[in-house]
Design a protein around this motif. Structure first.
Motif, PDB file in Angstrom:
ATOM      1  N   GLY A   1       4.874  -1.574  -4.818  1.00 16.28           N
ATOM      2  CA  GLY A   1       4.142  -0.367  -4.471  1.00 16.28           C
ATOM      3  C   GLY A   1       5.030   0.674  -3.819  1.00 16.28           C
ATOM      4  O   GLY A   1       4.561   1.530  -3.075  1.00 16.28           O
ATOM      5  N   ASN A   2       6.341   0.608  -4.110  1.00 18.89           N
ATOM      6  CA  ASN A   2       7.329   1.499  -3.487  1.00 18.89           C
ATOM      7  C   ASN A   2       7.320   1.375  -1.967  1.00 18.89           C
ATOM      8  O   ASN A   2       7.588   2.326  -1.251  1.00 18.89           O
ATOM      9  CB  ASN A   2       7.096   2.961  -3.899  1.00 18.89           C
ATOM     10  CG  ASN A   2       8.313   3.835  -3.615  1.00 18.89           C
ATOM     11  OD1 ASN A   2       9.445   3.353  -3.550  1.00 18.89           O
ATOM     12  ND2 ASN A   2       8.085   5.128  -3.432  1.00 18.89           N
ATOM     13  N   ASN A   3       6.996   0.183  -1.500  1.00 18.86           N
ATOM     14  CA  ASN A   3       7.002  -0.128  -0.074  1.00 18.86           C
ATOM     15  C   ASN A   3       8.225  -1.004   0.191  1.00 18.86           C
ATOM     16  O   ASN A   3       8.302  -2.134  -0.292  1.00 18.86           O
ATOM     17  CB  ASN A   3       5.713  -0.873   0.294  1.00 18.86           C
ATOM     18  CG  ASN A   3       5.546  -1.082   1.775  1.00 18.86           C
ATOM     19  OD1 ASN A   3       6.520  -1.278   2.493  1.00 18.86           O
ATOM     20  ND2 ASN A   3       4.308  -1.056   2.239  1.00 18.86           N
TER      21      ASN A   3
ATOM     22  N   GLU B   1      -5.443   6.305   0.976  1.00 20.30           N
ATOM     23  CA  GLU B   1      -4.673   5.069   0.854  1.00 20.30           C
ATOM     24  C   GLU B   1      -5.060   4.298  -0.410  1.00 20.30           C
ATOM     25  O   GLU B   1      -6.228   4.254  -0.796  1.00 20.30           O
ATOM     26  CB  GLU B   1      -4.908   4.191   2.080  1.00 20.30           C
ATOM     27  CG  GLU B   1      -4.062   2.927   2.122  1.00 20.30           C
ATOM     28  CD  GLU B   1      -4.360   2.085   3.353  1.00 20.30           C
ATOM     29  OE1 GLU B   1      -5.541   2.041   3.768  1.00 20.30           O
ATOM     30  OE2 GLU B   1      -3.417   1.470   3.889  1.00 20.30           O
TER      31      GLU B   1
ATOM     32  N   HIS C   1      -1.017   7.619  -8.548  1.00 22.27           N
ATOM     33  CA  HIS C   1      -0.203   6.426  -8.357  1.00 22.27           C
ATOM     34  C   HIS C   1       1.214   6.584  -8.911  1.00 22.27           C
ATOM     35  O   HIS C   1       2.180   6.127  -8.304  1.00 22.27           O
ATOM     36  CB  HIS C   1      -0.911   5.229  -9.002  1.00 22.27           C
ATOM     37  CG  HIS C   1      -2.301   5.029  -8.507  1.00 22.27           C
ATOM     38  ND1 HIS C   1      -2.589   4.789  -7.179  1.00 22.27           N
ATOM     39  CD2 HIS C   1      -3.504   5.045  -9.153  1.00 22.27           C
ATOM     40  CE1 HIS C   1      -3.894   4.658  -7.029  1.00 22.27           C
ATOM     41  NE2 HIS C   1      -4.476   4.813  -8.214  1.00 22.27           N
TER      42      HIS C   1
ATOM     43  N   ASN D   1       0.816  -1.207   0.000  1.00 28.39           N
ATOM     44  CA  ASN D   1       0.000   0.000   0.000  1.00 28.39           C
ATOM     45  C   ASN D   1       0.856   1.266   0.000  1.00 28.39           C
ATOM     46  O   ASN D   1       2.064   1.234   0.253  1.00 28.39           O
ATOM     47  CB  ASN D   1      -0.908   0.013   1.228  1.00 28.39           C
ATOM     48  CG  ASN D   1      -0.123   0.234   2.517  1.00 28.39           C
ATOM     49  OD1 ASN D   1       1.017  -0.219   2.646  1.00 28.39           O
ATOM     50  ND2 ASN D   1      -0.722   0.909   3.477  1.00 28.39           N
ATOM     51  N   GLN D   2       0.207   2.375  -0.305  1.00 34.76           N
ATOM     52  CA  GLN D   2       0.748   3.716  -0.105  1.00 34.76           C
ATOM     53  C   GLN D   2      -0.332   4.536   0.594  1.00 34.76           C
ATOM     54  O   GLN D   2      -1.465   4.622   0.105  1.00 34.76           O
ATOM     55  CB  GLN D   2       1.143   4.371  -1.427  1.00 34.76           C
ATOM     56  CG  GLN D   2       2.485   3.908  -1.977  1.00 34.76           C
ATOM     57  CD  GLN D   2       3.649   4.354  -1.103  1.00 34.76           C
ATOM     58  OE1 GLN D   2       3.609   5.423  -0.487  1.00 34.76           O
ATOM     59  NE2 GLN D   2       4.677   3.522  -1.038  1.00 34.76           N
TER      60      GLN D   2
ATOM     61  N   VAL E   1       3.602   8.357  -6.453  1.00 35.73           N
ATOM     62  CA  VAL E   1       4.069   7.700  -5.226  1.00 35.73           C
ATOM     63  C   VAL E   1       4.727   6.356  -5.494  1.00 35.73           C
ATOM     64  O   VAL E   1       5.403   5.800  -4.621  1.00 35.73           O
ATOM     65  CB  VAL E   1       2.903   7.516  -4.220  1.00 35.73           C
ATOM     66  CG1 VAL E   1       2.392   8.864  -3.769  1.00 35.73           C
ATOM     67  CG2 VAL E   1       1.783   6.674  -4.815  1.00 35.73           C
ATOM     68  N   VAL E   2       4.538   5.807  -6.713  1.00 33.60           N
ATOM     69  CA  VAL E   2       5.146   4.517  -7.074  1.00 33.60           C
ATOM     70  C   VAL E   2       5.968   4.722  -8.345  1.00 33.60           C
ATOM     71  O   VAL E   2       5.420   4.764  -9.445  1.00 33.60           O
ATOM     72  CB  VAL E   2       4.077   3.428  -7.300  1.00 33.60           C
ATOM     73  CG1 VAL E   2       4.752   2.103  -7.655  1.00 33.60           C
ATOM     74  CG2 VAL E   2       3.202   3.262  -6.061  1.00 33.60           C
TER      75      VAL E   2
ATOM     76  N   TYR F   1      -1.743  -2.003  -4.238  1.00 30.99           N
ATOM     77  CA  TYR F   1      -1.146  -2.323  -5.530  1.00 30.99           C
ATOM     78  C   TYR F   1      -0.930  -3.836  -5.651  1.00 30.99           C
ATOM     79  O   TYR F   1      -0.529  -4.501  -4.689  1.00 30.99           O
ATOM     80  CB  TYR F   1       0.176  -1.575  -5.707  1.00 30.99           C
ATOM     81  CG  TYR F   1      -0.022  -0.078  -5.586  1.00 30.99           C
ATOM     82  CD1 TYR F   1      -0.435   0.678  -6.676  1.00 30.99           C
ATOM     83  CD2 TYR F   1       0.140   0.569  -4.367  1.00 30.99           C
ATOM     84  CE1 TYR F   1      -0.655   2.043  -6.570  1.00 30.99           C
ATOM     85  CE2 TYR F   1      -0.087   1.930  -4.237  1.00 30.99           C
ATOM     86  CZ  TYR F   1      -0.485   2.657  -5.340  1.00 30.99           C
ATOM     87  OH  TYR F   1      -0.727   4.005  -5.231  1.00 30.99           O
TER      88      TYR F   1
ATOM     89  N   ALA G   1      -1.633   8.066  -1.550  1.00 30.20           N
ATOM     90  CA  ALA G   1      -1.677   8.018  -3.010  1.00 30.20           C
ATOM     91  C   ALA G   1      -2.728   8.972  -3.579  1.00 30.20           C
ATOM     92  O   ALA G   1      -2.465   9.761  -4.477  1.00 30.20           O
ATOM     93  CB  ALA G   1      -1.965   6.595  -3.474  1.00 30.20           C
TER      94      ALA G   1
END
Length: 389
Positions: free
Chosen positions: A93-95, A199, A81, A73-74, A84-85, A202, A77
Motif C-alpha cells: 500500500g506504499n507504506n 483513509e 488508489h 493503509n493510506q 497514492v499506491v 489495501y 486515498a
C-alpha cells in the motif's frame, strides 16, 4: 526497540483512537479468507518465518510489519488508489513499514480458492476497528501474469465491487463475489475505501484457483503449503511429516532418515517427498501438474498436499551430537552439536565439505550461535567464529 501488540496494548490503541490520538489506532483489518500476504506471514511464526518469502520480507524490513497486519493503509486515498499506491508497491500500500511484502517472489504462501455451485466465493475481512464503507473493490491478476513478476495496476482486472456491508457478529465483514475464470497461482487485490474518512486499506492475497462450481468436484489433494529446506542437514537426521485433522488430532506420521547423498537443501525434501508419496494415506509432496504430484530435487519447489481441512507439521530430529564422527578428523557435521562447541578445540565439517575449527575464546563463543551468518565457510561473517582447518 520494536513494539509488539498484546491484548492490553491493542485495547489501549483502540481507546486512543476514540480520543483522536495518532498511532497504532490507524490499523483496522485484513483479509483472513483467503489469508492476506501479511496475515499469512503473521500466522507462520513472525520471528522465524517458515515461508521463505516471509523470511525474505523480514530480512528486508523486520518483523514488526507482521504484527501490524491490520495497518496497510493510506490516510489520504479518497478513492484515488493509483495516485497514492504506485506500481510495484501495491502489496505494501506504499507504506514503507510493509515494503517487504512487495518482494517479487513466486513462493509466497498460497490459499486454494474455488467458487461455490453458483460461481461465488465469500471473502472474510477481519476488522479490528469497523468503519462506514464507501466501497470494496476486488481485482485479480490477468491470465498470463507470472508469479514472481512485479505487481502493477496494468496487471489487474477488477471483478467485483461492493458497497456498505454490515459487520458480522464475529467482527468480520463477509464479502460475496462472483469469481473470475482463472487457473493456477494468482494475486487477488482488494481496496477498502472508508466513507467517513479519506483513509483506505489495501490487501494482497496469494491464491491458487482450483476450478469450481457445482459441476467441478473438489480436488482430493489441496495445497497446504511449501516444504522448504533452509539448510543442509547431517546424515542420520530424522524428518517426520505429521498430518492433523481440523480438530488437531494426529492422523499420520511418516518418518525419513537421511542417508549420505540426501542431506543438501535440494535433496532432503526429495527424500521426504518420495517416502511420503510411497507410504502416506493422507498426504502427498511434490509439484502438481495435470493432476499428478511429482517430487522434485529442489529446496523450495515441493509443496505439501493434504485432504480438505487437514494440516501438517515437519519435525526435525538431529543425530546424537555426542556420536564421534567416522575417522575422528572432526567432531560434528555442522550444525549438529551447536551449543556444545568448545572454543579453540571443536572441529566441524561444513556444508562445503571442508573442515573448520572454532576460534579460541572469546571469539569462539560465536561458534555456538545458530545463524546463517556464522555458518562455517559460507556465512557472511563466518571468519568471526571459525578458522579453516
Amino acid at each position: 526497540m520494536s513494539l509488539r501488540y498484546t491484548p492490553l496494548l491493542l485495547a489501549t490503541a483502540v481507546l486512543a483512537g476514540g480520543l483522536g490520538v495518532a498511532g497504532t489506532a490507524a490499523a483496522h483489518g485484513t483479509m483472513t479468507t483467503p489469508a492476506s500476504r501479511v496475515y499469512a506471514c503473521f500466522q507462520g511464526n513472525p520471528e522465524n518465518p517458515t515461508n521463505p518469502a516471509c523470511a525474505a520480507a523480514k530480512a528486508l524490513a523486520g518483523s514488526q510489519a507482521f504484527y501490524d497486519w491490520n495497518g496497510i493503509n493510506q490516510a489520504n486515498a479518497n478513492g484515488n488508489h493509483q495516485a497514492v499506491v504506485p506500481d510495484g508497491k501495491l502489496c505494501s500500500g506504499n507504506n514503507p513499514t510493509f515494503r517487504g511484502l512487495d518482494l517479487d517472489r513466486s513462493d509466497w504462501q498460497t490459499t486454494p480458492i474455488q467458487p461455490d455451485a453458483n460461481g461465488r466465493f465469500t471473502f472474510v475481512f477481519k476488522a479490528t476497528a469497523p468503519h462506514a464503507t464507501r466501497d470494496w473493490r476486488f481485482f485479480v491478476t490477468r491470465d498470463g501474469w507470472q508469479p514472481g513478476s512485479p505487481l502493477r495496476w496494468a496487471d489487474l482486472q477488477e471483478f467485483c465491487t461492493l458497497g456498505s456491508t454490515p459487520l458480522s457478529a464475529d467482527g468480520t465483514y463477509k464479502l460475496q463475489c462472483t469469481l473470475p475464470q482463472r487457473s493456477g497461482q494468482h494475486v487477488i487485490y482488494n481496496t477498502w475505501q472508508r466513507a467517513d474518512s479519506t483513509e483506505a486499506f489495501y490487501t494482497c492475497m496469494d491464491v491458487r484457483f482450483e476450478g469450481g462450481g457445482g459441476t467441478t468436484p473438489v480436488p482430493q489433494w489441496q495445497d497446504a503449503g511449501a516444504l522448504t529446506a533452509r539448510t543442509e542437514l547431517p546424515v542420520g537426521t530424522t524428518l517426520a511429516l505429521r498430518v492433523f485433522n481440523a480438530a488437531g488430532n494426529d492422523l499420520e506420521r511418516v518418518e525419513t532418515t537421511l542417508a549420505a547423498g540426501q542431506t543438501s537443501p535440494a535433496q532432503w525434501p526429495l527424500a521426504v517427498a518420495r517416502k511420503v508419496n510411497g507410504s502416506a494415506q493422507h498426504a502427498r509432496v511434490g509439484v502438481l501438474a495435470n493432476g499428478v504430484i511429482t517430487p522434485t530435487a529442489s529446496a523450495t519447489g515441493n509443496r505439501v498436499y493434504l485432504k480438505s481441512g487437514n494440516r501438517f507439521q515437519l519435525d526435525t530430529q538431529l543425530p546424537d551430537p555426542g556420536t564421534p564422527s567416522p575417522g575422528g578428523d572432526f567432531d560434528f557435521v555442522y550444525p549438529a552439536g551447536i551449543g556444545s562447541y568448545t572454543p579453540g578445540e571443536t572441529v566441524v565439517k561444513s556444508s562445503d565439505g571442508k573442515l573448520y575449527a572454532c576460534r579460541p575464546f572469546p571469539e569462539g563463543a560465536w561458534c555456538n550461535v545458530n545463524a546463517e551468518a556464522y555458518r562455517p565457510g559460507v556465512g557472511a561473517a563466518w571468519r568471526d567464529a571459525w578458522v579453516a582447518y
